[in-house]
Design an enzyme around this catalytic site. Structure first.
Site, PDB file in Angstrom:
ATOM      1  N   THR A   1      -7.269  35.074  17.709  1.00 63.11           N
ATOM      2  CA  THR A   1      -6.400  33.914  17.592  1.00 63.11           C
ATOM      3  C   THR A   1      -6.376  33.530  16.123  1.00 63.11           C
ATOM      4  O   THR A   1      -7.248  32.829  15.649  1.00 63.11           O
ATOM      5  CB  THR A   1      -6.935  32.744  18.422  1.00 63.11           C
ATOM      6  OG1 THR A   1      -7.219  33.225  19.730  1.00 63.11           O
ATOM      7  CG2 THR A   1      -5.930  31.634  18.510  1.00 63.11           C
TER       8      THR A   1
ATOM      9  N   SER B   1      -2.490  34.907  22.046  1.00 61.67           N
ATOM     10  CA  SER B   1      -3.659  35.775  22.024  1.00 61.67           C
ATOM     11  C   SER B   1      -4.011  36.188  23.446  1.00 61.67           C
ATOM     12  O   SER B   1      -3.492  35.653  24.417  1.00 61.67           O
ATOM     13  CB  SER B   1      -4.824  35.057  21.378  1.00 61.67           C
ATOM     14  OG  SER B   1      -5.105  33.896  22.106  1.00 61.67           O
TER      15      SER B   1
ATOM     16  N   HIS C   1      39.717  -2.804  39.718  1.00 59.79           N
ATOM     17  CA  HIS C   1      40.020  -3.057  41.131  1.00 59.79           C
ATOM     18  C   HIS C   1      38.768  -3.421  41.927  1.00 59.79           C
ATOM     19  O   HIS C   1      38.851  -3.713  43.115  1.00 59.79           O
ATOM     20  CB  HIS C   1      40.775  -1.873  41.749  1.00 59.79           C
ATOM     21  CG  HIS C   1      39.925  -0.705  42.135  1.00 59.79           C
ATOM     22  ND1 HIS C   1      39.815   0.442  41.380  1.00 59.79           N
ATOM     23  CD2 HIS C   1      39.146  -0.505  43.216  1.00 59.79           C
ATOM     24  CE1 HIS C   1      39.006   1.299  41.982  1.00 59.79           C
ATOM     25  NE2 HIS C   1      38.585   0.743  43.102  1.00 59.79           N
TER      26      HIS C   1
ATOM     27  N   SER D   1      -6.034  35.677  25.650  1.00 57.13           N
ATOM     28  CA  SER D   1      -6.493  34.826  26.733  1.00 57.13           C
ATOM     29  C   SER D   1      -5.340  34.183  27.481  1.00 57.13           C
ATOM     30  O   SER D   1      -5.524  33.505  28.468  1.00 57.13           O
ATOM     31  CB  SER D   1      -7.399  33.734  26.184  1.00 57.13           C
ATOM     32  OG  SER D   1      -6.692  32.990  25.250  1.00 57.13           O
TER      33      SER D   1
ATOM     34  N   ASP E   1      43.042   0.349  34.959  1.00 57.54           N
ATOM     35  CA  ASP E   1      42.046  -0.075  35.944  1.00 57.54           C
ATOM     36  C   ASP E   1      40.646  -0.083  35.318  1.00 57.54           C
ATOM     37  O   ASP E   1      39.776   0.706  35.672  1.00 57.54           O
ATOM     38  CB  ASP E   1      42.115   0.883  37.151  1.00 57.54           C
ATOM     39  CG  ASP E   1      41.186   0.477  38.277  1.00 57.54           C
ATOM     40  OD1 ASP E   1      40.674  -0.659  38.234  1.00 57.54           O
ATOM     41  OD2 ASP E   1      40.978   1.300  39.193  1.00 57.54           O
TER      42      ASP E   1
ATOM     43  N   SER F   1      34.099   4.280  42.647  1.00 56.52           N
ATOM     44  CA  SER F   1      34.983   3.633  41.684  1.00 56.52           C
ATOM     45  C   SER F   1      34.213   2.878  40.624  1.00 56.52           C
ATOM     46  O   SER F   1      33.209   2.224  40.917  1.00 56.52           O
ATOM     47  CB  SER F   1      35.873   2.610  42.400  1.00 56.52           C
ATOM     48  OG  SER F   1      36.792   3.259  43.202  1.00 56.52           O
TER      49      SER F   1
END
Ligand SMILES: *[C@@H]1O[C@H](CO)[C@@H](O)[C@H](O)[C@H]1NC(C)=O
Ligand SMILES: *[C@@H]1O[C@H](CO)[C@@H](O)[C@H](O)[C@H]1NC(C)=O
Ligand SMILES: *[C@@H]1O[C@H](CO)[C@@H](O)[C@H](O)[C@H]1NC(C)=O
Ligand SMILES: *[C@@H]1O[C@H](CO)[C@@H](O)[C@H](O)[C@H]1NC(C)=O
Ligand SMILES: *[C@@H]1O[C@H](CO)[C@@H](O)[C@H](O)[C@H]1NC(C)=O
Ligand SMILES: *[C@@H]1O[C@H](CO)[C@@H](O)[C@H](O)[C@H]1NC(C)=O
Length: 774
Positions: free
Chosen positions: A358, A283, A538, A285, A589, A709
């Site tokens: 609204t 609306s 590792h 506003s 790994d 890693s």
């Protein structure tokens, strides 16, 4: 180009729309003797202790905004609009009296006035910022809630309402929140208590509650809000997430040891349908900027919701004097988030014209119409569909009929017609399939009316009053940082303006191993369940494996855990290719670290999704019976799949996983790490277990650094995060020099798909894996 320029022009004129709130209040006295002469408003207004901004240079429709320092608020109102006659709109008090000059006042918290069976101190009506109120109970009564509360910047209190209780009645003492007065001091089944707020404060929640057979109070807790106080975005986010996760978290029976959120869902596992109706106030506003903020917030909300594991459809309605559908729930693509967001972005809010009403009634009526249509057409499914209505407004409904009447129709449609009516009470706890949330934004909202629209459910909050539209965005963004959300692969998205506040990597941990003397060895890892960390093998020397107490895991914002056990992949053997003159060999790994104490899951510590597990199926929104192969296909659907990793200071970097024919080119670059004497074939060295990233002959990607890693190589899919690799090694180390990576820089990661049987062997107790065929 022409069309674009035109759009910009049209957009600029939007700012001329003037707020309805003020327009409707103008009286003859505001239009004295200026005739029809256009005249600008003064742009040299001032406010003591603050500053003033103008949306335009004082032309008609220009908006003046007063601002105060933090901990202060504008009295009596913070915005004024320039009329056609060059006058700023009048500032009035609730009683209609005009105020000539706006001032900055210090924020205050309304005191708690009542504490049964206890003492409160000090006794005064209002507290200033930082002041404390203390509470204690008489002998025989125990304190529930906070013993002391501090008045915050927001004009609200820290902690929760203190109550002195002796458990002598059916229901526990319901307490009296700050600013409220309670009548009724008998707490047996069927007995009622009533709340009202001190003059000038508005009551949100239930004003009347009854002690139910279940020995709980009906409805939701009352609270009293002063005209100048608003919900802090983080506390609103917490309350909203607490309530919504009950709605959303319905489909995770796969999670072992899952806590219940106190809501029992009628929704079956395979029929979890959620309809979300978003009602946006457009609306007059709302300025263009505000509309954009509301739209951005809606966007953020939809993205957050999309990360939950429920199938949802969206209806979006924009309402002013009339209601317009931005997205129809009956559209075949209403469950396609990308499409829904595009429709929202494309919506031109000028379609409402300069209409200032609204009409929430009209918007809700569309929702009702859709629901009635779905009920009539989706035989069987309708009784298994949740409906969540989100109303966003900056004012009260001033056009059309009562929105409340439509909500009554909606409740009727869902079979909730006679809820608690006979007792004259509002309690929607039993309305399992309906939630009505209201977000009121700004100081013009009619809290009293909005409060009549929301659901009132036990232990939940459905109404939020926010200071500005920006806060709405914050609420939705912070919602998922709530600790109630423990599903895998959910993280906040990084916002550029507040990198420190966002927590975009909740699964990421740092691993520090300190053996005997020497520098501690640092690696990264990922939380895969509350007890297990996945990392690289590792990272651990034999001494560390023998002495897990030397391995520390840092998660969240610096919380530390100790390893209980380090489990290396049995086929990891760094010297495995020594006989072929390969110094270091990283096949397999990967390692798992079992913690000696579970991680408490929260927005800052949450697992990442591992493919080929049940939680990943849910996160991918795939059928529970989907296969591991289907996960792989869903995650790697391109020859170059975009993926992310974390490096230096945990910044996210984008890279691409080279698959198919491109992988061969990618792994070729590993040759530089081999000595000329080697007799190993490249594919013996870079085995099928490795994913390759870093770029191609056409472009380069960022590469990992030493110390990265063990971290995760991960993808985003369906607004969730999935780990597909563990960072293992790279062929170039450029991070120490700070140079950009050379063209041939590549990284190698162990693919999660290649170590699934081992992961299942160790994690199978806590995480349900899909059948693995290798
Ligand atoms: C009056 O307002 C218009 C539009 O807001 C603006 O362009 C113009 O510069 C203003 N005039 C003066 C004298 O400030
Ligand atoms: C309240 O303020 C006091 C003193 O300023 C402080 O010691 C205390 O930690 C604060 N309590 C909370 C809950 O913030
Ligand atoms: C929904 O309705 C269908 C058909 O009327 C019925 O078979 C099903 O059990 C119902 N489901 C629930 C959860 O009530
Ligand atoms: C309506 O009220 C009747 C009698 O009080 C009750 O048996 C029935 O379950 C109620 N229906 C609903 C939908 O609450
Ligand atoms: C975990 O290990 C640390 C350090 O060895 C120890 O202090 C702590 O008590 C252990 N916690 C549990 C629950 O075993
Ligand atoms: C690692 O590989 C080498 C060479 O094949 C072999 O001699 C050694 O026993 C292996 N070590 C382990 C722990 O399997």
């Amino acid at each position: 180009m022409q069309a674009c320029a035109l759009t910009v022009l049209c957009a600029a004129s939007l700012l001329m729309i003037s707020p309805k709130e003020v327009q409707t209040q103008e009286t003859a006295e505001d239009y004295d003797d200026y005739g029809d002469l256009p005249k600008n408003c003064s742009v040299s207004e001032s406010i003591a202790g603050g500053w003033v901004s103008y949306s335009e240079e004082g032309g008609e429709g220009s908006v003046l905004t007063y601002h105060c320092e933090a901990g202060h608020y504008v009295y009596p109102i913070s915005t004024r609009v320039c009329s056609a006659t060059g006058e700023w709109s009048a500032m009035r008090l609730a009683n209609g009296r005009r105020v000539a000059q706006a001032t900055c006042k210090e924020m205050q918290c309304p005191a708690q006035l009542q504490l049964d069976n206890g003492e409160l101190w000090p006794r005064q009506q209002w507290f200033r910022l930082g002041e404390m109120q203390e509470f204690s109970c008489q002998d025989g009564f125990s304190l529930r809630g906070s013993a002391e509360r501090n008045c915050t910047l927001w004009g609200t209190w820290t902690g929760s309402t203190p109550v002195c209780d002796d458990q002598a009645d059916d229901c526990s003492n319901p307490g009296t929140p700050p600013g409220a007065l309670r009548t009724g001091d008998r707490f047996r089944v069927g007995e009622k208590v009533q709340y009202r707020c001190r003059t000038g404060l508005d009551l949100l929640g239930s004003s009347e509650r009854v002690c139910l057979e279940s020995r709980e109070w009906s409805g939701s807790e009352a609270r009293c809000l002063a005209p100048f106080t608003f919900d802090a975005p983080d506390s609103a986010a917490l309350a909203m997430a607490g309530s919504l996760s009950g709605v959303m978290d319905v489909t995770s029976p796969e999670y072992k040891k899952r806590e219940s959120f106190g809501r029992t869902m009628r929704i079956g596992k395979d029929h979890n349908h959620l309809n979300i109706y978003i009602l946006l106030d457009t609306s007059g506003s709302i300025s263009k900027q505000d509309f954009q903020k509301a739209r951005d917030a809606t966007n953020a909300l939809i993205c957050k919701l999309a990360s939950y594991e429920v199938n949802m459809k969206f209806q979006i309605i924009s309402y002013a004097t009339e209601a317009k559908e931005i997205m129809k729930i009956t559209h075949p693509l209403s469950s396609n988030v990308a499409y829904v967001l595009q429709e929202l972005v494309d919506f031109d809010y000028t379609v409402h014209g300069r209409k200032t009403g609204t009409n929430l009634h009209a918007a809700l009526n569309i929702v009702y119409g859709k629901m009635a249509f779905l009920k009539a057409s989706r035989d069987g499914k309708f009784n298994e569909t949740q409906h969540v209505i989100l109303i966003m407004t900056d004012g009260h409904s001033n056009t059309g009929r009562s929105p409340k009447a439509v909500l009554a129709n909606i409740r009727n449609l869902l079979g909730y017609s006679n809820q608690s009516k006979d007792r004259g009470l509002e309690d929607h706890t039993a309305e399992k399939l309906l939630d009505v949330y209201v977000f009121g934004v700004g100081e013009n909202v009619n809290k009293k009316e909005l409060n009549t629209l929301t659901s009132k459910k036990r232990g939940e909050q459905h109404i939020f009053i926010l200071k500005e539209y920006e806060d709405l965005g914050k609420v939705f963004d912070e919602m998922i940082s709530d600790s109630a959300v423990t599903m895998c692969g959910i993280a906040q998205e990084a916002a550029n303006d507040k990198p420190n506040k966002d927590y975009t990597r909740p699964w990421h941990v740092e691993i520090m191993t300190r053996i005997s003397s020497g520098k501690p060895q640092k690696c990264k890892g990922s939380i895969v369940t509350e007890n297990w960390i996945l990392t690289a093998a590792h990272c651990f020397k034999p001494e560390a494996i023998e002495n897990p107490g030397s391995v520390k895991i840092v998660h969240g914002r610096g919380e530390e855990k100790t390893a209980d056990r380090v489990i290396m992949h049995p086929q990891y053997n760094i010297t495995g290719l020594r006989h072929k003159k390969v110094k270091e060999f990283y096949d397999y790994d990967v390692a798992l670290v079992k913690l000696n104490q579970s991680i408490k899951l929260s927005g800052e510590a949450r697992p990442i999704c591992l493919p080929c597990t049940k939680p990943a199926s849910s996160a991918l929104k795939m059928d529970p019976t989907s296969s591991c192969h289907q996960h792989e296909k869903a995650l790697f659907h391109l020859e170059e799949t975009p993926a992310l990793f974390l490096t230096h200071g945990f910044s996210r970097k984008l890279t691409h996983i080279q698959t198919g024919s491109r992988r061969e080119d990618c792994i070729k670059q590993a040759r530089v790490t081999l000595t000329p004497e080697t007799t190993a074939h490249l594919t013996e060295f870079v085995t099928d277990r490795f994913l390759c990233t870093g770029g191609s002959e056409f472009y380069k990607d960022t590469i990992t650094c030493k110390g990265d890693s063990g971290g995760s190589l991960f993808l985003r899919k369906k607004y969730r995060y999935f780990q597909v690799g563990v960072v293992s090694w790279g062929n170039r180390d450029v991070c120490s020099t700070g140079d950009p990576p050379p063209d041939d820089a590549r990284d190698f990661h162990i693919s999660i798909f290649s170590v699934l049987p081992w992961l299942k062997q160790h994690l199978g107790q806590e995480l349900e894996f899909l059948p693995i065929t290798s």
